[in-house]
Design a protein around this motif. Structure first.
Motif, PDB file in Angstrom:
ATOM      1  N   ASP A   1      -2.549  12.472  -9.897  1.00 17.12           N
ATOM      2  CA  ASP A   1      -2.538  13.637  -9.021  1.00 17.12           C
ATOM      3  C   ASP A   1      -1.278  13.640  -8.172  1.00 17.12           C
ATOM      4  OD1 ASP A   1      -5.101  14.654  -9.758  1.00 17.12           O
ATOM      5  OD2 ASP A   1      -6.055  13.123  -8.512  1.00 17.12           O
ATOM      6  N   SER A   2      -1.016  14.766  -7.514  1.00 17.28           N
ATOM      7  CA  SER A   2       0.105  14.875  -6.576  1.00 17.28           C
ATOM      8  C   SER A   2      -0.368  14.518  -5.177  1.00 17.28           C
ATOM      9  CB  SER A   2       0.661  16.294  -6.570  1.00 17.28           C
ATOM     10  OG  SER A   2       1.265  16.576  -7.796  1.00 17.28           O
ATOM     11  N   TYR A   3       0.457  13.818  -4.431  1.00 18.57           N
ATOM     12  CA  TYR A   3       0.139  13.403  -3.071  1.00 18.57           C
ATOM     13  C   TYR A   3       1.353  13.611  -2.180  1.00 18.57           C
ATOM     14  CZ  TYR A   3      -3.760  10.856  -5.183  1.00 18.57           C
ATOM     15  OH  TYR A   3      -4.896  10.522  -5.875  1.00 18.57           O
ATOM     16  N   THR A   4       1.099  13.849  -0.912  1.00 16.85           N
ATOM     17  CA  THR A   4       2.145  13.801   0.094  1.00 16.85           C
ATOM     18  C   THR A   4       2.037  12.432   0.743  1.00 16.85           C
ATOM     19  OG1 THR A   4       2.044  16.169   0.479  1.00 16.85           O
ATOM     20  CG2 THR A   4       3.058  14.829   2.210  1.00 16.85           C
ATOM     21  N   ILE A   5       2.974  11.570   0.448  1.00 19.04           N
ATOM     22  CA  ILE A   5       2.919  10.188   0.925  1.00 19.04           C
ATOM     23  C   ILE A   5       3.532  10.124   2.317  1.00 19.04           C
ATOM     24  CG2 ILE A   5       3.736   7.838   0.501  1.00 19.04           C
ATOM     25  CD1 ILE A   5       3.605   8.557  -2.501  1.00 19.04           C
ATOM     26  N   SER A   6       2.780   9.509   3.244  1.00 23.52           N
ATOM     27  CA  SER A   6       3.245   9.440   4.623  1.00 23.52           C
ATOM     28  C   SER A   6       3.703   8.043   5.036  1.00 23.52           C
ATOM     29  CB  SER A   6       2.140   9.911   5.570  1.00 23.52           C
ATOM     30  OG  SER A   6       1.017   9.062   5.463  1.00 23.52           O
TER      31      SER A   6
ATOM     32  N   SER B   1       0.840  -1.190   0.000  1.00 25.07           N
ATOM     33  CA  SER B   1       0.000   0.000   0.000  1.00 25.07           C
ATOM     34  C   SER B   1       0.873   1.236   0.000  1.00 25.07           C
ATOM     35  CB  SER B   1      -0.942   0.004   1.207  1.00 25.07           C
ATOM     36  OG  SER B   1      -0.228   0.178   2.405  1.00 25.07           O
ATOM     37  N   VAL B   2       0.325   2.298  -0.548  1.00 27.58           N
ATOM     38  CA  VAL B   2       0.939   3.614  -0.517  1.00 27.58           C
ATOM     39  C   VAL B   2      -0.100   4.503   0.140  1.00 27.58           C
ATOM     40  CG1 VAL B   2       1.882   5.503  -1.886  1.00 27.58           C
ATOM     41  CG2 VAL B   2       2.189   3.137  -2.653  1.00 27.58           C
ATOM     42  N   GLN B   3       0.243   5.115   1.265  1.00 30.03           N
ATOM     43  CA  GLN B   3      -0.769   5.787   2.063  1.00 30.03           C
ATOM     44  C   GLN B   3      -0.498   7.271   2.198  1.00 30.03           C
ATOM     45  OE1 GLN B   3      -0.665   3.470   5.650  1.00 30.03           O
ATOM     46  NE2 GLN B   3      -1.524   1.696   4.639  1.00 30.03           N
ATOM     47  N   VAL B   4      -1.589   8.023   2.262  1.00 25.91           N
ATOM     48  CA  VAL B   4      -1.523   9.470   2.452  1.00 25.91           C
ATOM     49  C   VAL B   4      -2.422   9.840   3.616  1.00 25.91           C
ATOM     50  CG1 VAL B   4      -1.035   9.929   0.026  1.00 25.91           C
ATOM     51  CG2 VAL B   4      -3.396   9.929   0.817  1.00 25.91           C
ATOM     52  N   PRO B   5      -2.164  10.979   4.260  1.00 21.85           N
ATOM     53  CA  PRO B   5      -3.047  11.414   5.351  1.00 21.85           C
ATOM     54  C   PRO B   5      -4.452  11.695   4.839  1.00 21.85           C
ATOM     55  CG  PRO B   5      -0.987  12.651   5.356  1.00 21.85           C
ATOM     56  CD  PRO B   5      -1.031  11.863   4.074  1.00 21.85           C
ATOM     57  N   SER B   6      -5.449  11.302   5.603  1.00 23.37           N
ATOM     58  CA  SER B   6      -6.836  11.609   5.278  1.00 23.37           C
ATOM     59  C   SER B   6      -7.103  13.082   5.564  1.00 23.37           C
ATOM     60  CB  SER B   6      -7.772  10.736   6.112  1.00 23.37           C
ATOM     61  OG  SER B   6      -9.105  11.175   5.974  1.00 23.37           O
ATOM     62  N   GLU B   7      -7.906  13.724   4.726  1.00 17.42           N
ATOM     63  CA  GLU B   7      -8.234  15.135   4.947  1.00 17.42           C
ATOM     64  C   GLU B   7      -9.195  15.317   6.112  1.00 17.42           C
ATOM     65  OE1 GLU B   7      -9.599  16.891   1.320  1.00 17.42           O
ATOM     66  OE2 GLU B   7      -7.811  16.291   0.229  1.00 17.42           O
ATOM     67  N   ASP B   8      -9.985  14.290   6.436  1.00 22.63           N
ATOM     68  CA  ASP B   8     -11.033  14.417   7.432  1.00 22.63           C
ATOM     69  C   ASP B   8     -10.664  13.916   8.815  1.00 22.63           C
ATOM     70  OD1 ASP B   8     -12.670  15.426   5.405  1.00 22.63           O
ATOM     71  OD2 ASP B   8     -13.293  13.405   4.827  1.00 22.63           O
ATOM     72  N   THR B   9      -9.694  13.025   8.909  1.00 28.13           N
ATOM     73  CA  THR B   9      -9.346  12.410  10.188  1.00 28.13           C
ATOM     74  C   THR B   9      -7.837  12.302  10.309  1.00 28.13           C
ATOM     75  OG1 THR B   9      -9.302  10.147   9.369  1.00 28.13           O
ATOM     76  CG2 THR B   9     -11.455  10.990  10.072  1.00 28.13           C
ATOM     77  N   ASP B  10      -7.388  11.712  11.397  1.00 29.86           N
ATOM     78  CA  ASP B  10      -5.966  11.449  11.581  1.00 29.86           C
ATOM     79  C   ASP B  10      -5.547  10.141  10.918  1.00 29.86           C
ATOM     80  OD1 ASP B  10      -5.590  13.770  13.022  1.00 29.86           O
ATOM     81  OD2 ASP B  10      -5.963  12.804  14.955  1.00 29.86           O
ATOM     82  N   ASP B  11      -6.493   9.452  10.293  1.00 29.25           N
ATOM     83  CA  ASP B  11      -6.209   8.187   9.630  1.00 29.25           C
ATOM     84  C   ASP B  11      -5.447   8.417   8.331  1.00 29.25           C
ATOM     85  OD1 ASP B  11      -7.606   6.839  11.613  1.00 29.25           O
ATOM     86  OD2 ASP B  11      -9.489   6.882  10.493  1.00 29.25           O
ATOM     87  N   VAL B  12      -4.956   7.335   7.758  1.00 31.75           N
ATOM     88  CA  VAL B  12      -4.343   7.377   6.440  1.00 31.75           C
ATOM     89  C   VAL B  12      -5.181   6.535   5.493  1.00 31.75           C
ATOM     90  CG1 VAL B  12      -1.987   7.826   7.225  1.00 31.75           C
ATOM     91  CG2 VAL B  12      -2.772   5.471   7.026  1.00 31.75           C
ATOM     92  N   ILE B  13      -5.127   6.833   4.221  1.00 35.71           N
ATOM     93  CA  ILE B  13      -5.856   6.054   3.229  1.00 35.71           C
ATOM     94  C   ILE B  13      -4.867   5.475   2.229  1.00 35.71           C
ATOM     95  CG2 ILE B  13      -8.042   7.270   3.458  1.00 35.71           C
ATOM     96  CD1 ILE B  13      -7.268   8.958   1.036  1.00 35.71           C
ATOM     97  N   ASN B  14      -5.197   4.304   1.701  1.00 35.28           N
ATOM     98  CA  ASN B  14      -4.355   3.619   0.744  1.00 35.28           C
ATOM     99  C   ASN B  14      -4.672   4.138  -0.657  1.00 35.28           C
ATOM    100  OD1 ASN B  14      -2.891   1.859  -0.804  1.00 35.28           O
ATOM    101  ND2 ASN B  14      -3.840  -0.003  -0.016  1.00 35.28           N
ATOM    102  N   ILE B  15      -3.695   4.731  -1.313  1.00 33.60           N
ATOM    103  CA  ILE B  15      -3.891   5.250  -2.660  1.00 33.60           C
ATOM    104  C   ILE B  15      -3.250   4.372  -3.730  1.00 33.60           C
ATOM    105  CG2 ILE B  15      -4.161   7.643  -1.906  1.00 33.60           C
ATOM    106  CD1 ILE B  15      -1.204   8.058  -2.928  1.00 33.60           C
ATOM    107  N   ALA B  16      -2.703   3.239  -3.355  1.00 29.27           N
ATOM    108  CA  ALA B  16      -1.998   2.374  -4.313  1.00 29.27           C
ATOM    109  C   ALA B  16      -2.880   2.005  -5.500  1.00 29.27           C
ATOM    110  CB  ALA B  16      -1.479   1.114  -3.622  1.00 29.27           C
ATOM    111  N   ALA B  17      -4.147   1.742  -5.263  1.00 35.89           N
ATOM    112  CA  ALA B  17      -5.054   1.340  -6.340  1.00 35.89           C
ATOM    113  C   ALA B  17      -5.280   2.464  -7.356  1.00 35.89           C
ATOM    114  CB  ALA B  17      -6.381   0.877  -5.762  1.00 35.89           C
TER     115      ALA B  17
END
Length: 140
Positions: A88-93, A20-36
């Motif tokens: 798109d551009s992402y800040t990967i965490s 997985s490649v994850q970025v910070p969620s805009e709504d929470t402190d969670d991260v989301i997987n953007i790999a797909a």
């Protein structure tokens, strides 16, 4: 955005069962997987394996899980690479990799690194932590 999740350094034809490649969620402190969201390419994929296994979201049971597709580059040895291209551009965490190891010669890589394209050259991600090469778990 182009991100290389790799430069896998090994002599055994390394493989991965998922990641997985994850970025910070805009709504929470969670991260989301953007790999797909990425299109994936590689230096080599064995004809009987699947490059789609790199970002299909499957979580393996163990490092020799053959109940699902895996990505592999056997019989190639030396430095191989996997590349994720995003529209798109992402800040990967965070990045998580689950290595495939079959007990019959395919082993985890000895090391790997992450790189990104800055618009003109490949740059190594500085101060990356983790970079684990353990079997039977996600390496974060």
């Amino acid at each position: 955005m182009t991100f290389v999740a790799g430069n896998l350094n090994d002599n055994t034809g390394g493989s991965t069962s998922g990641g997985s490649v994850q970025v910070p969620s805009e709504d929470t402190d969670d991260v989301i997987n953007i790999a797909a969201k990425a299109s994936v390419s590689t230096s080599y994929c064995s004809s009987w394996e699947s490059i789609e296994a790199l970002n299909d979201g499957y979580t393996p049971i163990n490092s020799n899980d053959r109940n699902h597709k895996v990505y592999g580059n056997w019989p190639e040895t030396g430095t191989q690479w996997v590349q994720y291209n995003f529209d798109d551009s992402y800040t990967i965490s965070k990045c998580s990799l689950y290595w495939f190891k079959d007990g019959g010669g395919i082993d985890v890589p000895s090391s790997y690194e992450f790189k990104y394209w800055d618009g003109s050259a490949w740059k190594t991600v500085e101060k990356a932590v983790g970079l684990g090469t353990l079997a039977d778990t996600f390496n974060t």
